[in-house]
Design an enzyme around this catalytic site. Structure first.
Site, PDB file in Angstrom:
ATOM      1  N   GLU A   1      33.117  67.886  29.944  1.00  0.00           N
ATOM      2  CA  GLU A   1      31.814  67.864  29.192  1.00  0.00           C
ATOM      3  C   GLU A   1      30.662  66.886  29.968  1.00  0.00           C
ATOM      4  O   GLU A   1      30.627  65.837  30.225  1.00  0.00           O
ATOM      5  CB  GLU A   1      32.065  66.807  27.996  1.00  0.00           C
ATOM      6  CG  GLU A   1      32.916  67.297  26.955  1.00  0.00           C
ATOM      7  CD  GLU A   1      32.854  67.006  25.620  1.00  0.00           C
ATOM      8  OE1 GLU A   1      32.389  67.650  24.665  1.00  0.00           O
ATOM      9  OE2 GLU A   1      32.797  65.744  25.194  1.00  0.00           O
TER      10      GLU A   1
ATOM     11  N   GLY B   1      29.886  69.389  19.031  1.00  0.00           N
ATOM     12  CA  GLY B   1      29.489  68.081  18.454  1.00  0.00           C
ATOM     13  C   GLY B   1      28.769  68.596  17.084  1.00  0.00           C
ATOM     14  O   GLY B   1      29.169  68.723  16.168  1.00  0.00           O
TER      15      GLY B   1
ATOM     16  N   LYS C   1      31.629  62.573  15.231  1.00  0.00           N
ATOM     17  CA  LYS C   1      30.989  61.321  15.518  1.00  0.00           C
ATOM     18  C   LYS C   1      30.626  60.689  14.332  1.00  0.00           C
ATOM     19  O   LYS C   1      31.639  60.500  13.523  1.00  0.00           O
ATOM     20  CB  LYS C   1      29.797  61.678  16.369  1.00  0.00           C
ATOM     21  CG  LYS C   1      30.009  62.737  17.410  1.00  0.00           C
ATOM     22  CD  LYS C   1      29.020  62.680  18.637  1.00  0.00           C
ATOM     23  CE  LYS C   1      29.446  63.881  19.599  1.00  0.00           C
ATOM     24  NZ  LYS C   1      28.459  63.962  20.689  1.00  0.00           N
TER      25      LYS C   1
ATOM     26  N   ASN D   1      34.125  67.170  17.142  1.00  0.00           N
ATOM     27  CA  ASN D   1      33.799  65.745  17.171  1.00  0.00           C
ATOM     28  C   ASN D   1      32.676  65.567  16.021  1.00  0.00           C
ATOM     29  O   ASN D   1      31.539  65.417  16.396  1.00  0.00           O
ATOM     30  CB  ASN D   1      33.650  65.293  18.670  1.00  0.00           C
ATOM     31  CG  ASN D   1      33.201  63.872  18.802  1.00  0.00           C
ATOM     32  OD1 ASN D   1      33.623  63.253  17.677  1.00  0.00           O
ATOM     33  ND2 ASN D   1      32.916  63.318  19.799  1.00  0.00           N
TER      34      ASN D   1
ATOM     35  N   GLY E   1      24.458  66.738  23.767  1.00  0.00           N
ATOM     36  CA  GLY E   1      23.274  66.560  22.826  1.00  0.00           C
ATOM     37  C   GLY E   1      21.883  66.801  23.469  1.00  0.00           C
ATOM     38  O   GLY E   1      20.746  66.620  22.616  1.00  0.00           O
TER      39      GLY E   1
ATOM     40  N   SER F   1      26.562  70.813  24.158  1.00  0.00           N
ATOM     41  CA  SER F   1      25.530  71.948  23.635  1.00  0.00           C
ATOM     42  C   SER F   1      26.080  73.314  23.404  1.00  0.00           C
ATOM     43  O   SER F   1      25.319  74.273  23.506  1.00  0.00           O
ATOM     44  CB  SER F   1      24.319  72.006  24.357  1.00  0.00           C
ATOM     45  OG  SER F   1      23.785  70.488  24.388  1.00  0.00           O
TER      46      SER F   1
ATOM     47  N   HIS G   1      35.698  59.959  25.899  1.00  0.00           N
ATOM     48  CA  HIS G   1      34.363  60.531  25.417  1.00  0.00           C
ATOM     49  C   HIS G   1      33.351  60.065  26.122  1.00  0.00           C
ATOM     50  O   HIS G   1      33.196  58.736  26.312  1.00  0.00           O
ATOM     51  CB  HIS G   1      34.311  60.840  23.844  1.00  0.00           C
ATOM     52  CG  HIS G   1      33.087  61.603  23.501  1.00  0.00           C
ATOM     53  ND1 HIS G   1      31.788  61.073  23.704  1.00  0.00           N
ATOM     54  CD2 HIS G   1      32.976  62.909  23.298  1.00  0.00           C
ATOM     55  CE1 HIS G   1      30.834  62.239  23.442  1.00  0.00           C
ATOM     56  NE2 HIS G   1      31.835  63.330  23.040  1.00  0.00           N
TER      57      HIS G   1
END
Ligand code: PGA
Length: 257
Positions: free
Chosen positions: A168, A235, A9, A7, A174, A214, A96
């Site tokens: 998730e 991510g 983003k 992803n 993050g 992460s 998400h």
């Protein structure tokens, strides 16, 4: 089949960001020795989907980060599933946690998006997960079970081969904090139980269950392989195509054993 889903983003913001990324991705795929027993999906911003579609290496699928539930009409700023299909999108992230957090997406809205992706023949990647507070003070299993029950309301057993669930935890995205292998396994078992109760074992087994939050290649044993997950949603690591391929290779090798 094992999955690695990147992803991207809102991180590749210019055409040259995209071109640099695609150059590196093409190069890494050329050099990769991996046997192709994983599915890789890359999800850029909508505005660059066509740019990706034109150059994405063979064997890597194009995904979108979101979709609207109607196909056409007066919905300012939204993107139709038909438009996504038209530019080559094969899979769509639904629910998400950043959509849930910043745009107030509810389980009911996510369910409508899931239906729209299914009706239009693409693959759903449903994201579920709890916040840190929900984990500490609430019945986390009930929250996750409700997210799955709601999103699968209109999904039939014969559509499950196009249905992927990514667990998730919101607090892990993050943050560089990850659950233990055991905690991830417990959620995998819960997801399988909820699906099996609704669809029966054979149909439920078609759903790939991934971990996201992460993820790094060094953590693949802890968050994926030892927990017997079917892959990962990444991510930050996905912004480096060589890391993406490294993770894909770890998955590909593990599924050979
Ligand atoms: P992260 O993001 O890997 O940067 O934590 C994961 C995600 O949002 O899917």
């Amino acid at each position: 089949m094992k999955y690695v889903i990147a992803n991207l983003k809102m991180n590749l913001v210019t055409k040259s960001d995209c071109d640099r990324y695609l150059d590196a991705l093409v190069q890494c795929c050329r050099e990769s020795q991996a046997k192709k027993n994983f599915s890789a999906i890359v999800c850029p911003s909508d505005i660059y989907l066509e740019r990706f579609s034109a150059r994405i290496p063979l064997g890597i699928m194009l995904g979108a980060q979101d979709v609207f539930w109607e196909t056409k009409g007066s919905y300012t700023g939204e993107v139709s599933p038909l438009s996504l299909k038209e530019v080559g999108v094969r899979a769509v992230l639904c629910g998400h946690s950043e959509r849930r957090l910043y745009y107030g997406e509810t389980n009911a809205m996510v369910a409508r998006k899931v239906k729209s992706v299914m009706d239009n023949g693409m693959m759903v990647i449903l994201c579920i997960g709890e916040t840190a507070d929900e984990r500490a003070y609430n019945d986390m299993a009930a929250i996750l079970a409700e997210q799955i029950a709601s999103a699968t309301e209109s999904v039939s057993a014969d559509q499950l081969d196009r249905f992927v669930i990514a667990y998730e935890p919101r607090w892990s995205i993050g943050s560089d904090m990850v659950p233990t292998t055991r905690e991830i396994m417990e959620v995998r078992i819960l997801i399988r139980k909820v699906l099996t109760e609704k669809y029966g074992r054979d149909a439920a087994d078609k759903v790939a269950v991934l971990y996201g939050g992460s993820v790094k290649s060094e953590l693949m044993n802890q968050v994926c392989l030892d927990a017997d997950m079917d892959g990962v949603l990444i991510g930050r690591e996905g912004l480096d195509p060589s890391e993406l391929l490294k993770i894909a290779n770890l998955l590909g090798t593990s599924s050979e054993q």
